[in-house]
Design a protein around this motif. Structure first.
Motif, PDB file in Angstrom:
ATOM      1  N   PRO A  69      25.329 -44.595 -11.273  1.00  0.00           N
ATOM      2  CA  PRO A  69      25.104 -45.584 -12.332  1.00  0.00           C
ATOM      3  C   PRO A  69      26.198 -46.655 -12.415  1.00  0.00           C
ATOM      4  CG  PRO A  69      24.660 -43.391 -13.162  1.00  0.00           C
ATOM      5  CD  PRO A  69      25.236 -43.235 -11.779  1.00  0.00           C
ATOM      6  N   ALA A  70      27.444 -46.278 -12.193  1.00  0.00           N
ATOM      7  CA  ALA A  70      28.536 -47.255 -12.301  1.00  0.00           C
ATOM      8  C   ALA A  70      28.400 -48.371 -11.273  1.00  0.00           C
ATOM      9  CB  ALA A  70      29.884 -46.562 -12.139  1.00  0.00           C
ATOM     10  N   HIS A  71      27.864 -48.059 -10.085  1.00  0.00           N
ATOM     11  CA  HIS A  71      27.785 -49.062  -9.026  1.00  0.00           C
ATOM     12  C   HIS A  71      26.769 -50.152  -9.318  1.00  0.00           C
ATOM     13  CE1 HIS A  71      29.480 -45.769  -6.259  1.00  0.00           C
ATOM     14  NE2 HIS A  71      30.445 -46.550  -6.674  1.00  0.00           N
ATOM     15  N   TYR A  72      25.644 -49.803  -9.889  1.00  0.00           N
ATOM     16  CA  TYR A  72      24.628 -50.837 -10.118  1.00  0.00           C
ATOM     17  C   TYR A  72      24.541 -51.283 -11.566  1.00  0.00           C
ATOM     18  CZ  TYR A  72      21.561 -46.999 -11.610  1.00  0.00           C
ATOM     19  OH  TYR A  72      21.030 -45.908 -12.242  1.00  0.00           O
ATOM     20  N   LEU A  73      25.089 -50.504 -12.510  1.00  0.00           N
ATOM     21  CA  LEU A  73      25.012 -50.912 -13.909  1.00  0.00           C
ATOM     22  C   LEU A  73      26.156 -51.833 -14.332  1.00  0.00           C
ATOM     23  CD1 LEU A  73      23.755 -47.712 -15.755  1.00  0.00           C
ATOM     24  CD2 LEU A  73      22.514 -49.819 -15.286  1.00  0.00           C
ATOM     25  N   ARG A  74      27.341 -51.654 -13.748  1.00  0.00           N
ATOM     26  CA  ARG A  74      28.469 -52.521 -14.147  1.00  0.00           C
ATOM     27  C   ARG A  74      28.155 -54.002 -14.006  1.00  0.00           C
ATOM     28  NH1 ARG A  74      32.726 -50.034 -16.025  1.00  0.00           N
ATOM     29  NH2 ARG A  74      33.364 -48.084 -15.075  1.00  0.00           N
ATOM     30  N   PRO A  75      27.614 -54.449 -12.864  1.00  0.00           N
ATOM     31  CA  PRO A  75      27.277 -55.879 -12.770  1.00  0.00           C
ATOM     32  C   PRO A  75      26.212 -56.302 -13.795  1.00  0.00           C
ATOM     33  CG  PRO A  75      27.276 -54.878 -10.592  1.00  0.00           C
ATOM     34  CD  PRO A  75      27.422 -53.773 -11.574  1.00  0.00           C
ATOM     35  N   LEU A  76      25.242 -55.438 -14.047  1.00  0.00           N
ATOM     36  CA  LEU A  76      24.210 -55.772 -15.037  1.00  0.00           C
ATOM     37  C   LEU A  76      24.805 -55.872 -16.437  1.00  0.00           C
ATOM     38  CD1 LEU A  76      21.316 -53.434 -13.829  1.00  0.00           C
ATOM     39  CD2 LEU A  76      21.437 -55.911 -13.607  1.00  0.00           C
ATOM     40  N   ILE A  77      25.660 -54.912 -16.777  1.00  0.00           N
ATOM     41  CA  ILE A  77      26.304 -54.916 -18.095  1.00  0.00           C
ATOM     42  C   ILE A  77      27.211 -56.133 -18.227  1.00  0.00           C
ATOM     43  CG2 ILE A  77      27.976 -53.702 -19.538  1.00  0.00           C
ATOM     44  CD1 ILE A  77      26.776 -51.072 -18.405  1.00  0.00           C
ATOM     45  N   ALA A  78      27.978 -56.425 -17.175  1.00  0.00           N
ATOM     46  CA  ALA A  78      28.877 -57.590 -17.208  1.00  0.00           C
ATOM     47  C   ALA A  78      28.079 -58.869 -17.419  1.00  0.00           C
ATOM     48  CB  ALA A  78      29.675 -57.673 -15.920  1.00  0.00           C
ATOM     49  N   ASP A  79      26.989 -59.041 -16.669  1.00  0.00           N
ATOM     50  CA  ASP A  79      26.161 -60.243 -16.822  1.00  0.00           C
ATOM     51  C   ASP A  79      25.590 -60.349 -18.229  1.00  0.00           C
ATOM     52  OD1 ASP A  79      26.652 -60.922 -14.219  1.00  0.00           O
ATOM     53  OD2 ASP A  79      24.705 -60.249 -13.461  1.00  0.00           O
ATOM     54  N   GLN A  80      25.107 -59.223 -18.743  1.00  0.00           N
ATOM     55  CA  GLN A  80      24.512 -59.239 -20.081  1.00  0.00           C
ATOM     56  C   GLN A  80      25.554 -59.577 -21.151  1.00  0.00           C
ATOM     57  OE1 GLN A  80      23.215 -55.465 -21.809  1.00  0.00           O
ATOM     58  NE2 GLN A  80      21.262 -56.440 -22.306  1.00  0.00           N
ATOM     59  N   LEU A  81      26.741 -58.980 -21.064  1.00  0.00           N
ATOM     60  CA  LEU A  81      27.789 -59.250 -22.046  1.00  0.00           C
ATOM     61  C   LEU A  81      28.287 -60.687 -21.956  1.00  0.00           C
ATOM     62  CD1 LEU A  81      29.818 -55.927 -21.849  1.00  0.00           C
ATOM     63  CD2 LEU A  81      28.472 -56.739 -23.788  1.00  0.00           C
ATOM     64  N   ILE A  82      28.474 -61.187 -20.733  1.00  0.00           N
ATOM     65  CA  ILE A  82      28.943 -62.562 -20.577  1.00  0.00           C
ATOM     66  C   ILE A  82      27.887 -63.539 -21.090  1.00  0.00           C
ATOM     67  CG2 ILE A  82      29.499 -64.336 -18.862  1.00  0.00           C
ATOM     68  CD1 ILE A  82      31.023 -62.137 -17.324  1.00  0.00           C
ATOM     69  N   GLU A  83      26.627 -63.268 -20.791  1.00  0.00           N
ATOM     70  CA  GLU A  83      25.568 -64.151 -21.285  1.00  0.00           C
ATOM     71  C   GLU A  83      25.533 -64.152 -22.817  1.00  0.00           C
ATOM     72  OE1 GLU A  83      20.747 -64.756 -21.088  1.00  0.00           O
ATOM     73  OE2 GLU A  83      21.702 -63.449 -19.634  1.00  0.00           O
ATOM     74  N   ARG A  84      25.622 -62.962 -23.417  1.00  0.00           N
ATOM     75  CA  ARG A  84      25.616 -62.873 -24.876  1.00  0.00           C
ATOM     76  C   ARG A  84      26.855 -63.561 -25.469  1.00  0.00           C
ATOM     77  NH1 ARG A  84      26.215 -57.302 -26.795  1.00  0.00           N
ATOM     78  NH2 ARG A  84      24.718 -56.892 -25.168  1.00  0.00           N
ATOM     79  N   GLY A  85      28.001 -63.370 -24.816  1.00  0.00           N
ATOM     80  CA  GLY A  85      29.232 -63.980 -25.303  1.00  0.00           C
ATOM     81  C   GLY A  85      29.229 -65.492 -25.196  1.00  0.00           C
ATOM     82  N   THR A  86      28.623 -66.035 -24.124  1.00  0.00           N
ATOM     83  CA  THR A  86      28.586 -67.497 -23.981  1.00  0.00           C
ATOM     84  C   THR A  86      27.585 -68.129 -24.939  1.00  0.00           C
ATOM     85  OG1 THR A  86      27.003 -67.356 -22.151  1.00  0.00           O
ATOM     86  CG2 THR A  86      29.344 -67.491 -21.580  1.00  0.00           C
ATOM     87  N   ARG A  87      26.587 -67.371 -25.351  1.00  0.00           N
ATOM     88  CA  ARG A  87      25.651 -67.901 -26.360  1.00  0.00           C
ATOM     89  C   ARG A  87      26.285 -67.899 -27.741  1.00  0.00           C
ATOM     90  NH1 ARG A  87      21.554 -64.488 -24.022  1.00  0.00           N
ATOM     91  NH2 ARG A  87      21.894 -63.156 -25.826  1.00  0.00           N
TER      92      ARG A  87
END
Length: 194
Positions: A69-87
């Motif tokens: 899970p760490a290998h494929y979820l970290r990039p997804l979580i990072a993208d989601q958090l950055i997108e939410r943070g930039t909004r």
């Protein structure tokens, strides 16, 4: 969608794997139930499509194809958090997204470190604006006796000439605001480019 397992070992393996998925997704915040459901459906379909072997063997094969899970979820979580943070322009959400990016891979690490240094510079400007009224003789833009120039929060300012005076507060606040908007918009552009 959890399959009905006949083998208790397969059930334990399923529960352990998706407990880890749940822990990682809980760090991201919203929209996690949908992603977890998609992952469960994918693994269940992969098990059904698998040929031969016991339930546990087919489950292990399906999970090994998916990966840790760490290998494929970290990039997804990072993208989601950055997108939410930039909004929302939320510094804490952006910081969490950048930390997940650092852990996700080398290219992401370089990008995250670059933006992290930008946000550190932003914090220094904000600190200058806050500390100038309290510690004015050590905050600002200084010309030293040897002709060099020092800017920021300076420990030794004796013998130096302060060049901006109280103007350093509005300049630091302006730089803080402009840098914050530029960095956040840069993250948004970078996010949409991928």
């Amino acid at each position: 969608m959890t399959p009905a397992f006949a083998d208790p070992a397969a059930r334990r393996r399923w529960d352990a794997y998706f407990a880890e998925v749940g822990r990682m997704l809980a760090r991201a915040g919203s929209e996690t139930a949908e992603l977890r459901g998609e992952l469960e459906a994918h693994v269940a379909e992969s098990m059904v499509a698998g040929s031969g072997g016991s339930e546990l063997e087919r489950l292990d094969l399906a999970l090994s194809r998916l990966g840790e899970p760490a290998h494929y979820l970290r990039p997804l979580i990072a993208d989601q958090l950055i997108e939410r943070g930039t909004r929302s322009y939320s510094p804490s959400t952006i910081a969490r997204g950048l930390s997940h990016s650092v852990l996700a891979g080398s290219r992401r690490t370089a990008i995250a470190l670059g933006f992290g240094l930008g946000y550190l510079l932003l914090a220094i400007f904000a600190g200058m604006a806050i500390l100038k009224p309290l510690w004015g003789e050590h905050v600002g833009l200084f010309r030293n006796a040897d002709g060099t120039v020092s800017a920021g929060i300076v420990v030794r300012s004796a013998g130096s000439q302060e060049l901006l005076g109280w103007w350093s507060i509005p300049i630091a606040l302006l730089l803080t605001g402009l840098l914050y908007i530029a960095l956040t918009m840069g993250l948004r552009v970078l996010r949409h480019r991928r």
